[in-house]
Design a protein around this motif. Sequence first.
Motif, mmCIF file in Angstrom:
data_model
loop_
_atom_site.group_PDB
_atom_site.id
_atom_site.type_symbol
_atom_site.label_atom_id
_atom_site.label_comp_id
_atom_site.label_asym_id
_atom_site.label_seq_id
_atom_site.Cartn_x
_atom_site.Cartn_y
_atom_site.Cartn_z
ATOM 1 N N ARG A 63 50.643 20.024 -9.416
ATOM 2 C CA ARG A 63 51.645 20.763 -10.191
ATOM 3 C C ARG A 63 52.978 20.865 -9.465
ATOM 4 N NH1 ARG A 63 50.310 23.532 -14.415
ATOM 5 N NH2 ARG A 63 52.407 22.868 -14.916
ATOM 6 N N GLU A 67 54.756 17.701 -9.670
ATOM 7 C CA GLU A 67 55.360 17.573 -11.016
ATOM 8 C C GLU A 67 56.697 18.305 -11.077
ATOM 9 O OE1 GLU A 67 52.986 19.040 -14.238
ATOM 10 O OE2 GLU A 67 51.290 17.801 -13.638
ATOM 11 N N GLN A 105 54.006 20.767 -21.798
ATOM 12 C CA GLN A 105 54.535 20.378 -20.486
ATOM 13 C C GLN A 105 55.644 19.335 -20.671
ATOM 14 O OE1 GLN A 105 53.447 21.979 -17.887
ATOM 15 N NE2 GLN A 105 51.609 22.922 -18.724
ATOM 16 N N LYS A 120 53.338 28.919 -16.396
ATOM 17 C CA LYS A 120 52.677 27.608 -16.428
ATOM 18 C C LYS A 120 52.276 27.136 -15.029
ATOM 19 C CE LYS A 120 55.262 26.061 -20.490
ATOM 20 N NZ LYS A 120 56.420 25.262 -20.928
ATOM 21 N N TYR A 121 53.148 27.359 -14.053
ATOM 22 C CA TYR A 121 52.874 26.857 -12.704
ATOM 23 C C TYR A 121 52.106 27.867 -11.863
ATOM 24 C CZ TYR A 121 55.958 22.895 -13.538
ATOM 25 O OH TYR A 121 56.519 21.752 -14.043
ATOM 26 N N GLU A 170 45.964 24.202 -8.847
ATOM 27 C CA GLU A 170 45.792 22.937 -9.558
ATOM 28 C C GLU A 170 46.599 21.842 -8.859
ATOM 29 O OE1 GLU A 170 46.551 21.295 -14.058
ATOM 30 O OE2 GLU A 170 46.476 23.453 -13.745
#
Lengths: 178, 130
Positions: free
Chosen positions: A99, A102, A136, A63-64, A96
């Motif tokens: 991220r 996050e 997420q 995902k990351y 991105e």
Amino acid sequence: MSASLPDTPSMPQRLQLSLAPDWDTIKATWDPCQTYLAEQGLDPDTAYALGMVAQELLENGVKYGGFSPGRDRILLAIDALCDPLLIEVRTPLGEEAGRLEELDAMVQWIRGYQSPFEAFVERLKQISTRPQVSTQSGLGLVRVAYEGQCLLDFYVDEKDVLAMSAVHPNPSAQSREG
Amino acid sequence: MKRAGGTMKMLASGDLTIVSDRSQPDLVRLDWRGRSASRHPDDVIDPFLTAALDEARQNLAGLEMHFERMEYLNSATVAVLVHFLHRARLAGVGIRFTYRASIRWQRLSFEALRVFEHLDAMVQVVPVTA
């Protein structure tokens, strides 16, 4: 998936897997992880929990991650002989925006709870009232702390590789000391 | 979705199987087996669960989900379950999850879900020992 157990055949110390960043490849690491952890003398429940930790970190690695030619592998390393036991996932960092912030916010949020159980329950409550299910949710990292009983950390190296780690008290080492 | 029999329906996706049993008039029972580890489990599972919820609501039945034979749930699947549990409550359908307390990961995961039992009597998360 390519794997290496670089130590002597009788005593592999570290499992290292170089993986294509896709879901099926990640799922296929379950069995080699379980085999390795069992060979290090971990009880089945602990091996299962740490296998879950590896899966959740790898899912976050996908995902990351930001993948491009030459930067298209995720690395999983498990060292079950050191104390604390270490699970690390390394992934090329995506471009991105936000991220990493996050991820940092999630790790800090988890650390803000005295007990990982409280953090997990709080996350469940938050998820339950959202209008839609999100991939997420952040639940995977909280689960690493709660069910995996691991401390989470991460850093980004000079090559923009994100390394996420989970450390767990090593029951084998502690029984050897005891 | 496959129809396995007159009162049974089945969802099979990868290593996951969910069998829905409607043999009791006041109950929709879902038995989960295998592993759920897809990236977007809601894409596959949610339509099946929604159909079960609709059926339960229309027939004034309860929903029972059995996880005792599950081998693995990833966090994305746990999120789907939690979200569904909330939807069932809003729909006025009583829902019960059962899990095997002797399996450590099931005990940890599902004990945390018991927090939703405190909201009202619509939710039960029940350990089984057999």
